[in-house]
Design a protein around this motif. Structure first.
Motif, short mmCIF file in Angstrom:
data_model
loop_
_atom_site.label_atom_id
_atom_site.label_comp_id
_atom_site.label_asym_id
_atom_site.label_seq_id
_atom_site.Cartn_x
_atom_site.Cartn_y
_atom_site.Cartn_z
N GLU A 33 0.87 -1.17 0.00
CA GLU A 33 0.00 0.00 0.00
C GLU A 33 0.91 1.22 0.00
N LEU A 34 0.77 2.06 -1.01
CA LEU A 34 1.52 3.30 -1.11
C LEU A 34 0.53 4.45 -0.99
N ILE A 35 0.70 5.22 0.07
CA ILE A 35 -0.14 6.39 0.31
C ILE A 35 0.66 7.59 -0.18
N TRP A 36 0.19 8.21 -1.26
CA TRP A 36 0.98 9.20 -1.99
C TRP A 36 0.26 10.54 -2.03
N ASN A 37 0.87 11.54 -1.41
CA ASN A 37 0.40 12.92 -1.48
C ASN A 37 1.20 13.61 -2.58
N SER A 38 0.51 14.06 -3.63
CA SER A 38 1.18 14.72 -4.75
C SER A 38 0.44 16.00 -5.10
N ALA A 39 0.90 16.66 -6.12
CA ALA A 39 0.23 17.87 -6.60
C ALA A 39 -1.20 17.58 -7.04
N ASN A 40 -1.50 16.31 -7.34
CA ASN A 40 -2.84 15.90 -7.75
C ASN A 40 -3.72 15.48 -6.59
N GLY A 41 -3.21 15.55 -5.36
CA GLY A 41 -3.97 15.13 -4.20
C GLY A 41 -3.50 13.79 -3.67
N LEU A 42 -4.34 13.15 -2.89
CA LEU A 42 -3.99 11.88 -2.25
C LEU A 42 -4.37 10.71 -3.14
N SER A 43 -3.43 9.77 -3.28
CA SER A 43 -3.68 8.50 -3.97
C SER A 43 -3.26 7.37 -3.06
N ILE A 44 -4.02 6.31 -3.07
CA ILE A 44 -3.64 5.10 -2.35
C ILE A 44 -3.52 4.00 -3.40
N GLY A 97 14.41 17.41 -14.97
CA GLY A 97 14.00 17.01 -13.63
C GLY A 97 12.48 17.07 -13.59
N ILE A 98 11.84 16.03 -13.07
CA ILE A 98 10.37 16.06 -13.05
C ILE A 98 9.76 16.24 -11.69
N ALA A 99 10.37 15.66 -10.63
CA ALA A 99 9.75 15.79 -9.31
C ALA A 99 10.72 15.43 -8.20
N HIS A 100 10.46 16.02 -7.04
CA HIS A 100 11.16 15.70 -5.80
C HIS A 100 10.25 14.77 -5.00
N PHE A 101 10.86 13.82 -4.31
CA PHE A 101 10.10 12.85 -3.53
C PHE A 101 10.73 12.64 -2.16
N MET A 102 9.88 12.33 -1.21
CA MET A 102 10.30 11.77 0.08
C MET A 102 9.33 10.63 0.37
N CYS A 103 9.88 9.52 0.79
CA CYS A 103 9.02 8.37 1.09
C CYS A 103 9.55 7.66 2.32
N ILE A 104 8.63 7.23 3.16
CA ILE A 104 8.94 6.40 4.31
C ILE A 104 8.40 5.01 3.99
N TRP A 105 9.27 4.00 4.01
CA TRP A 105 8.88 2.64 3.68
C TRP A 105 8.94 1.73 4.90
N GLU A 106 7.95 0.88 5.00
CA GLU A 106 7.97 -0.24 5.92
C GLU A 106 8.22 -1.48 5.07
N VAL A 107 9.15 -2.32 5.50
CA VAL A 107 9.50 -3.53 4.76
C VAL A 107 8.94 -4.73 5.52
N VAL A 118 5.49 11.67 -0.45
CA VAL A 118 5.11 13.04 -0.78
C VAL A 118 5.96 13.44 -1.97
N SER A 119 5.34 14.07 -2.97
CA SER A 119 6.10 14.52 -4.14
C SER A 119 5.70 15.94 -4.49
N GLN A 120 6.64 16.60 -5.13
CA GLN A 120 6.42 17.97 -5.58
C GLN A 120 7.08 18.13 -6.95
N PRO A 121 6.36 18.68 -7.91
CA PRO A 121 6.96 18.87 -9.24
C PRO A 121 8.15 19.82 -9.17
N VAL A 122 9.09 19.61 -10.06
CA VAL A 122 10.24 20.50 -10.18
C VAL A 122 9.77 21.83 -10.75
#
Length: 137
Positions: A33-44, A97-107, A118-122
């Motif tokens: 499950e990837l919970i992604w906050n981007s410029a387009n809003g929240l996606s799961i 460059g298209i986007a900056h990302f930060m992600c916290i992963w559980e393995v 979380v991502s943000q366009p360049v």
């Protein structure tokens, strides 16, 4: 000898997702499950969603390059900060460059299981020279 969660995350991001279609099967847990906050809003996103997403990435780009600045591990959770650069089929000579990302992963079970991204366009105002100095990679 087991591979650390940090090494699993680093190994995933070092793969060639454009050329190696087995990456998803190799690195993603079936219950991802990837919970992604981007410029387009929240996606799961789940396994099938990510398969479709990366198939579209393969169709859209000639080249995909990753620049990692941070990889930190704390009690089985791994945080990674990175930026993607692409070359399109229409303009293969120019890298963007298209986007900056930060992600916290559980393995879990040696695979990426739950991510909080979380991502943000360049933009033209990005300070990529100073802000992407490698730290703790």
């Amino acid at each position: 000898m087991s591979v650390s969660a940090k090494d699993i995350v680093k190994n995933f991001y070092r793969t060639d997702i454009l050329k190696d279609e087995s990456v998803i099967e190799t690195y993603f847990h079936k219950d991802i499950e990837l919970i992604w906050n981007s410029a387009n809003g929240l996606s799961i996103l789940h396994f099938e969603d990510l398969e479709k997403f990366f198939a579209e990435v393969r169709r859209s780009y000639n080249d995909l390059r990753l620049e990692i600045s941070h990889v930190l591990e704390d009690e089985g959770h791994v945080t990674i900060r990175y930026k993607y650069y692409i070359r399109t089929m229409e303009n293969a000579d120019e890298e963007l460059g298209i986007a900056h990302f930060m992600c916290i992963w559980e393995v879990k079970d040696g695979k990426l299981f739950r991510g909080y991204q979380v991502s943000q366009p360049v933009t033209d105002k990005d300070d990529t020279t100073e802000s992407y100095t490698r730290v703790k990679v």
